[in-house]
Design an enzyme around this catalytic site. Structure first.
Site, PDB file in Angstrom:
ATOM      1  CE  LYS A   1     -45.304  24.966   5.596  1.00 42.76           C
ATOM      2  NZ  LYS A   1     -44.558  25.836   6.419  1.00 42.76           N
TER       3      LYS A   1
ATOM      4  CB  VAL B   1     -31.523  27.475   6.485  1.00 42.01           C
ATOM      5  CG1 VAL B   1     -31.767  27.480   8.095  1.00 42.01           C
ATOM      6  CG2 VAL B   1     -30.789  26.116   6.275  1.00 42.01           C
TER       7      VAL B   1
ATOM      8  N   GLY C   1     -38.583  24.051   5.119  1.00 45.20           N
ATOM      9  CA  GLY C   1     -37.091  23.179   4.919  1.00 45.20           C
ATOM     10  C   GLY C   1     -37.024  22.517   5.541  1.00 45.20           C
ATOM     11  N   GLY C   2     -36.593  22.228   6.931  1.00 50.93           N
ATOM     12  CA  GLY C   2     -35.989  21.837   7.649  1.00 50.93           C
ATOM     13  C   GLY C   2     -37.591  20.918   8.599  1.00 50.93           C
TER      14      GLY C   2
ATOM     15  CB  ALA D   1     -39.887  19.307   4.350  1.00 50.30           C
TER      16      ALA D   1
ATOM     17  CG  ASP E   1     -44.847  24.316   8.991  1.00 49.75           C
ATOM     18  OD1 ASP E   1     -46.389  24.163   9.517  1.00 49.75           O
ATOM     19  OD2 ASP E   1     -43.592  24.921   8.553  1.00 49.75           O
TER      20      ASP E   1
END
EC number: 2.7.1.148
Length: 293
Positions: free
Chosen positions: A16, A104, A110-111, A113, A145
Site C-alpha cells: 500500500k 518490515v 506490509g503487515g 496487507a 490500515d
C-alpha cells in the site's frame, strides 16, 4: 468445510502506498483522524494455505527474518479473529506460508496487507462469500490500515481508516520504491507529530484523468508524517531528494509513517532507468520498481 488435504490456496498481499496522507484530528481514544489517497502495487507479499492438523505459520522470503521471533504474528491474529467471528467455518488447522517480499515496518502496509490477505483467504476457504463490509470490523480490530488493504484498490480513505471510497477510474502509475533498510516505529512517528489538526485533502480539485494531472494535484497535498519521520531518520530526506532528481520523476514523497519513499514516473522505461541509477547511489537500500494495480 473440508477442502482436499492437498489443495493449496493462494492470495497476494499488495503493498500500500499513501500518495497523500493528511492528519486532520485526534479522537479522545487517541486514534488519529486521517485523509489519504492510497494506491496498491503489483509488488506484494504472498500467502498460501493448506489444511493441516493445527494452525502454523511458515516464513520465507527476503524479509522473513524481520518477523521471526515475534510473540504474535498479525496473520495468525487475523485467522484467530475470523475463527472467533465465524466458528466452525474453516478446517481445524491451516498451514500458512508467507513469502515476505516487502520490508518490515516500512510504511507500505506490509503487515496489514498480510492480515488482509489472510482474511480474504479465510473467506474463500469458508465458502461464506462475505463482503468487505462484513469483514471490516475484524480488519479494523487488527489495525487502521487493514480495511483499506482488504480492498486493495485505489481509494480515498478517512476516519481512522474505516471509511473507504474506491476510485473506479484511475490511471496505472509507474513507481520506484526505496527503503534505507531501517525499520521505523509508527507509534514513535505519531508521538513526534506536533500538529494534529491539519488542512484536509481538496478532493473537489482532483483531476485523475491522466498522470500529469494527478502529479499536479499531488503537489498540493502532503504526508503529515514525513517531517517527524525525517527527524527520526534524516536519511529519508536525502533519499527523497535523490529520487526526485531522477529523470522523469513527477513527484517524490514518503509513504505512510516511513521509511519507504516513492517516486511517480511518466513511463515504465523512465522508472526502470531511475531505479537502476538510484540503486547505484544507495547500494545498501531496498529499491524496487512496480506499477500500481
Amino acid at each position: 468445510m473440508s477442502p482436499s488435504p492437498n489443495a493449496e490456496w493462494y492470495e497476494p498481499a499488495p503493498a500500500k502506498i499513501n500518495l497523500a496522507l493528511h492528519i486532520v484530528g485526534q479522537r479522545s481514544n487517541g486514534y488519529h483522524e486521517l485523509e489519504s489517497l492510497c494506491v496498491f502495487t503489483q509488488l506484494c507479499d504472498e500467502l498460501t494455505v493448506q489444511a493441516s492438523e493445527k494452525d502454523e505459520l511458515v516464513l520465507t522470503g527476503p524479509f522473513a527474518a524481520g518477523l521471526r521471533g515475534e510473540r504474535s504474528n498479525i496473520v495468525l491474529k487475523a485467522l484467530a479473529l475470523f475463527r472467533q467471528k465465524f466458528p466452525d467455518s474453516l478446517p481445524s488447522g491451516l498451514k500458512i506460508k508467507l513469502i515476505k517480499a516487502l520490508p518490515v515496518a516500512a510504511g507500505i502496509g506490509g503487515g496489514s496487507a498480510d492480515a488482509a490477505a489472510m482474511l480474504r483467504l479465510a473467506n474463500r476457504l469458508s465458502g461464506l462469500n462475505l463482503t468487505v463490509n462484513d469483514l471490516k470490523e475484524i480488519a479494523l480490530e487488527l489495525g487502521a490500515d487493514v480495511p483499506m488493504c482488504l480492498l486493495s484498490r485505489t481509494a480515498f480513505v478517512d476516519g481512522v481508516g474505516e471509511h473507504i471510497e474506491a476510485l473506479p477510474e484511475f490511471p496505472t502509475l509507474q513507481l520506484v520504491l526505496a527503503n534505507p533498510g531501517k525499520p521505523v516505529s509508527t507509534a514513535d512517528i505519531f508521538r513526534k507529530l506536533r500538529e494534529k489538526q491539519n488542512p484536509p485533502l481538496k478532493r473537489d480539485a482532483a483531476d485523475f484523468g491522466h498522470i500529469t494531472a494527478i502529479s499536479m494535484w499531488l503537489e498540493g497535498t502532503r504526508n503529515d508524517l514525513q517531517k517527524p519521520a525525517i527527524e527520526y531518520l534524516p536519511e529519508i530526506a536525502d533519499m527523497m531528494a535523490d529520487l526526485g532528481e531522477q529523470k522523469g520523476c513527477l513527484l517524490s514523497r514518503m509513504s505512510g509513517s516511513g521509511a519507504t519513499i516513492f517516486g511517480v514516473f511518466g513511463s515504465s522505461a523512465e522508472a526502470m532507468l531511475a531505479a537502476q541509477s538510484f540503486r547505484k547511489n544507495w547500494p545498501h537500500a531496498w529499491v524496487a520498481q512496480s506499477a500500481t494495480l
